[in-house]
Scaffold this motif. Structure first.
Motif, PDB file in Angstrom:
ATOM      1  N   LYS A   1      46.907  43.917  39.669  1.00 50.39           N
ATOM      2  CA  LYS A   1      47.592  44.820  38.754  1.00 50.39           C
ATOM      3  C   LYS A   1      47.994  43.986  37.548  1.00 50.39           C
ATOM      4  N   ALA A   2      47.754  44.518  36.349  1.00 50.53           N
ATOM      5  CA  ALA A   2      48.091  43.768  35.144  1.00 50.53           C
ATOM      6  C   ALA A   2      49.030  44.582  34.268  1.00 50.53           C
ATOM      7  N   TYR A   3      49.998  43.904  33.704  1.00 56.99           N
ATOM      8  CA  TYR A   3      50.994  44.576  32.869  1.00 56.99           C
ATOM      9  C   TYR A   3      51.634  43.557  31.937  1.00 56.99           C
ATOM     10  N   TYR A   4      52.290  44.073  30.888  1.00 57.98           N
ATOM     11  CA  TYR A   4      53.020  43.178  29.999  1.00 57.98           C
ATOM     12  C   TYR A   4      54.265  42.659  30.703  1.00 57.98           C
ATOM     13  N   TYR A   5      54.489  41.377  30.578  1.00 57.36           N
ATOM     14  CA  TYR A   5      55.661  40.697  31.125  1.00 57.36           C
ATOM     15  C   TYR A   5      56.893  41.168  30.364  1.00 57.36           C
ATOM     16  N   ASP A   6      58.000  41.343  31.077  1.00 57.65           N
ATOM     17  CA  ASP A   6      59.176  41.931  30.410  1.00 57.65           C
ATOM     18  C   ASP A   6      60.038  40.933  29.630  1.00 57.65           C
ATOM     19  N   ASN A   7      59.727  39.637  29.782  1.00 56.42           N
ATOM     20  CA  ASN A   7      60.497  38.593  29.087  1.00 56.42           C
ATOM     21  C   ASN A   7      61.985  38.587  29.428  1.00 56.42           C
ATOM     22  N   ALA A   8      62.377  39.253  30.491  1.00 59.24           N
ATOM     23  CA  ALA A   8      63.785  39.242  30.907  1.00 59.24           C
ATOM     24  C   ALA A   8      64.099  37.909  31.575  1.00 59.24           C
TER      25      ALA A   8
ATOM     26  N   TRP B   1      52.918  37.905  26.737  1.00 59.68           N
ATOM     27  CA  TRP B   1      52.428  37.551  28.066  1.00 59.68           C
ATOM     28  C   TRP B   1      51.923  38.791  28.796  1.00 59.68           C
ATOM     29  N   VAL B   2      50.715  38.693  29.331  1.00 55.96           N
ATOM     30  CA  VAL B   2      50.192  39.706  30.238  1.00 55.96           C
ATOM     31  C   VAL B   2      50.225  39.100  31.634  1.00 55.96           C
ATOM     32  N   ARG B   3      50.908  39.765  32.544  1.00 54.64           N
ATOM     33  CA  ARG B   3      51.032  39.260  33.915  1.00 54.64           C
ATOM     34  C   ARG B   3      49.980  39.907  34.805  1.00 54.64           C
ATOM     35  N   ILE B   4      49.214  39.088  35.499  1.00 54.29           N
ATOM     36  CA  ILE B   4      48.151  39.573  36.381  1.00 54.29           C
ATOM     37  C   ILE B   4      48.539  39.229  37.809  1.00 54.29           C
ATOM     38  N   ARG B   5      48.797  40.242  38.588  1.00 50.60           N
ATOM     39  CA  ARG B   5      49.185  40.029  39.979  1.00 50.60           C
ATOM     40  C   ARG B   5      47.927  40.023  40.843  1.00 50.60           C
ATOM     41  N   LEU B   6      47.700  38.927  41.556  1.00 54.09           N
ATOM     42  CA  LEU B   6      46.502  38.797  42.387  1.00 54.09           C
ATOM     43  C   LEU B   6      46.887  38.743  43.854  1.00 54.09           C
ATOM     44  N   VAL B   7      46.101  39.444  44.657  1.00 55.91           N
ATOM     45  CA  VAL B   7      46.306  39.443  46.105  1.00 55.91           C
ATOM     46  C   VAL B   7      45.002  39.005  46.782  1.00 55.91           C
TER      47      VAL B   7
ATOM     48  N   TYR C   1      37.840  39.918  36.065  1.00 58.32           N
ATOM     49  CA  TYR C   1      38.431  40.133  37.375  1.00 58.32           C
ATOM     50  C   TYR C   1      37.399  40.785  38.304  1.00 58.32           C
ATOM     51  N   HIS C   2      37.359  40.312  39.546  1.00 54.13           N
ATOM     52  CA  HIS C   2      36.533  40.947  40.582  1.00 54.13           C
ATOM     53  C   HIS C   2      37.338  41.046  41.867  1.00 54.13           C
ATOM     54  N   HIS C   3      37.124  42.109  42.605  1.00 51.03           N
ATOM     55  CA  HIS C   3      37.645  42.197  43.968  1.00 51.03           C
ATOM     56  C   HIS C   3      36.474  41.918  44.902  1.00 51.03           C
ATOM     57  N   LEU C   4      36.524  40.813  45.625  1.00 54.91           N
ATOM     58  CA  LEU C   4      35.384  40.379  46.428  1.00 54.91           C
ATOM     59  C   LEU C   4      35.797  40.117  47.881  1.00 54.91           C
ATOM     60  N   PRO C   5      35.751  41.164  48.713  1.00 58.10           N
ATOM     61  CA  PRO C   5      36.122  40.986  50.120  1.00 58.10           C
ATOM     62  C   PRO C   5      35.148  40.099  50.910  1.00 58.10           C
TER      63      PRO C   5
ATOM     64  N   ARG D   1      54.561  48.590  31.162  1.00 58.43           N
ATOM     65  CA  ARG D   1      53.383  48.834  30.300  1.00 58.43           C
ATOM     66  C   ARG D   1      52.175  48.197  30.956  1.00 58.43           C
ATOM     67  N   GLU D   2      51.297  49.031  31.475  1.00 58.27           N
ATOM     68  CA  GLU D   2      50.125  48.527  32.200  1.00 58.27           C
ATOM     69  C   GLU D   2      49.051  48.018  31.257  1.00 58.27           C
ATOM     70  N   VAL D   3      48.236  47.128  31.770  1.00 57.78           N
ATOM     71  CA  VAL D   3      47.109  46.571  31.019  1.00 57.78           C
ATOM     72  C   VAL D   3      45.851  46.822  31.842  1.00 57.78           C
ATOM     73  N   SER D   4      44.801  47.316  31.187  1.00 59.39           N
ATOM     74  CA  SER D   4      43.573  47.675  31.912  1.00 59.39           C
ATOM     75  C   SER D   4      42.651  46.474  32.042  1.00 59.39           C
ATOM     76  N   PRO D   5      41.753  46.530  33.032  1.00 56.94           N
ATOM     77  CA  PRO D   5      40.735  45.481  33.158  1.00 56.94           C
ATOM     78  C   PRO D   5      39.882  45.352  31.892  1.00 56.94           C
ATOM     79  N   VAL D   6      39.684  46.479  31.184  1.00 53.50           N
ATOM     80  CA  VAL D   6      38.890  46.425  29.945  1.00 53.50           C
ATOM     81  C   VAL D   6      39.612  45.587  28.883  1.00 53.50           C
ATOM     82  N   TYR D   7      40.928  45.752  28.803  1.00 56.51           N
ATOM     83  CA  TYR D   7      41.671  44.916  27.848  1.00 56.51           C
ATOM     84  C   TYR D   7      41.590  43.436  28.252  1.00 56.51           C
TER      85      TYR D   7
END
Ligand code: KMT
Ligand code: NI
Length: 172
Positions: free
Chosen positions: A2-9, A107-113, A35-39, A21-27
């Protein structure tokens, strides 16, 4: 992922810091971030082969594995830097955040699992942190002679040829 703008808090870097504020894979792609999801690990092998990656290792970032140096390590991963080679990370377990700079230097934060793979282009300013669970296991993929030195952001690194090449590609 999941990608979104960092809140700088203010607050711990390991909290979500989700501005809403979400950020798309296209952005992300427009920044050169792939980004790839590769099980299936065999798909990681194929990608590595296609891009000429011959070596890999595994790193576990956690207090259990790292002991007393954990907090120090987490802080050092979070210093804004770039590399002269692209950076590929494949998440084997746990989760964490890669933050990358947007076109406007936010900053765009990308959460990876688990099973998420990310390719950061050479020359992009970024940083990494574990989340509040303090555990991630990742595969790091290397080409032949990677220059892994993190180059911390500053006037000298701003004019680094790899930084300049990245900015040129991003514009086009
Ligand atoms: C990096 O590039 O900051 C790291 O390798 C951190 C550990 S990998 C999830
Ligand atoms: Ni890095």
């Amino acid at each position: 992922m999941k990608a979104y703008y960092y809140d700088n808090a203010p607050g711990d870097q390991r909290e979500d810091h989700d501005s809403g504020r979400e950020v798309s894979p296209v952005y992300l792609e427009s920044l050169g971030v792939i980004y790839h999801h590769l099980p299936k690990v065999s798909d990681v092998d194929t990608l590595a082969q296609t891009r000429g990656y011959k070596n890999r290792d595994e790193i576990t970032v956690s207090p259990e594995k790292m002991g007393a140096i954990y907090e120090e390590k987490v802080k050092s991963f979070f210093h804004e830097h770039l590399h002269e080679d692209e950076e590929i990370r494949y998440i084997l377990d746990g989760e964490g955040f890669f933050d990358v700079r947007s076109e406007n230097d936010d900053w765009v934060r990308i959460r990876l699992v688990k099973d998420d793979l990310i390719i950061l282009p050479a020359g992009i300013y970024h940083r990494f942190t574990t989340d509040s669970k303090n555990y991630i296991k990742a595969m790091r993929l290397f080409q032949d002679e990677p220059k892994w030195t993190p180059l911390n952001r500053g006037p000298e690194v701003d004019v680094n040829p790899h930084r300049q090449a990245y900015l040129q590609t991003r514009e086009s």
